[in-house]
Design a protein around this motif. Sequence first.
Motif, short mmCIF file in Angstrom:
data_model
loop_
_atom_site.label_atom_id
_atom_site.label_comp_id
_atom_site.label_asym_id
_atom_site.label_seq_id
_atom_site.Cartn_x
_atom_site.Cartn_y
_atom_site.Cartn_z
N UNK A 15 27.44 43.66 44.78
CA UNK A 15 28.29 42.29 45.08
C UNK A 15 28.49 42.07 45.84
N UNK A 16 28.32 40.75 46.54
CA UNK A 16 28.97 39.32 47.42
C UNK A 16 29.47 38.60 46.17
N UNK A 17 30.49 38.55 45.97
CA UNK A 17 30.81 37.29 44.98
C UNK A 17 32.23 36.31 45.90
N UNK A 18 31.60 35.51 46.56
CA UNK A 18 33.10 34.34 47.31
C UNK A 18 33.39 35.13 47.90
N UNK A 19 32.52 35.41 49.02
CA UNK A 19 32.81 36.54 50.30
C UNK A 19 33.70 37.59 50.00
N UNK A 20 33.59 38.40 48.76
CA UNK A 20 34.44 39.69 48.46
C UNK A 20 33.46 40.75 47.98
N UNK A 21 33.25 42.00 48.97
CA UNK A 21 31.92 43.02 47.65
C UNK A 21 32.91 43.54 46.96
N UNK A 22 31.98 43.31 46.13
CA UNK A 22 32.31 44.72 44.90
C UNK A 22 31.29 45.60 44.67
N UNK A 23 31.30 47.34 44.09
CA UNK A 23 30.59 48.49 44.18
C UNK A 23 30.06 48.72 43.31
N UNK A 24 29.73 48.03 42.03
CA UNK A 24 29.35 47.74 40.25
C UNK A 24 29.29 46.59 40.00
N UNK A 25 28.68 46.55 38.45
CA UNK A 25 28.45 45.58 37.72
C UNK A 25 29.47 45.03 37.32
N UNK A 26 30.82 46.51 36.95
CA UNK A 26 31.91 46.50 35.88
C UNK A 26 33.13 45.76 37.23
#
Length: 123
Positions: free
Chosen positions: A77-88
């Motif tokens: 995911x890319x939220x507010x320009x930051x990458x998250x590697x899972x839904x959690x």
Amino acid sequence: MKISKLVIFSLLIIGFVFAYQPGEAAEAPSYGSVIEKAKGKDLFNDPNFGNGTSGKSCNSCHPGGKGIESAGEKKEFNIMGKKQNSLVEAVNFCIVNALKGTAIDPDSIDMKNIVAYIESLKK
């Protein structure tokens, strides 16, 4: 008088005998011990989820799950320009940044419940 005492005593004994059910669990399972989409939906709508202090819930930004219908199928995911590697990670990112709360344990039943709810939104 003795007979009435004997009858009362007998009824008490019979009540105890029928109240005891051998083989049953000693205590009922605690709420949330099973992954529940309904509980996840409650958390999604709870402004106190993750000790949130902003007064917002997940539903404030995603009314009825709008915009996150495919979140359950994504790997990053890319939220507010930051990458998250899972839904959690994405859920915790939103708890910290949007709800102004504290990230929750990724292995907790609350996390599993909200992930189950979000995954159920897919069309």
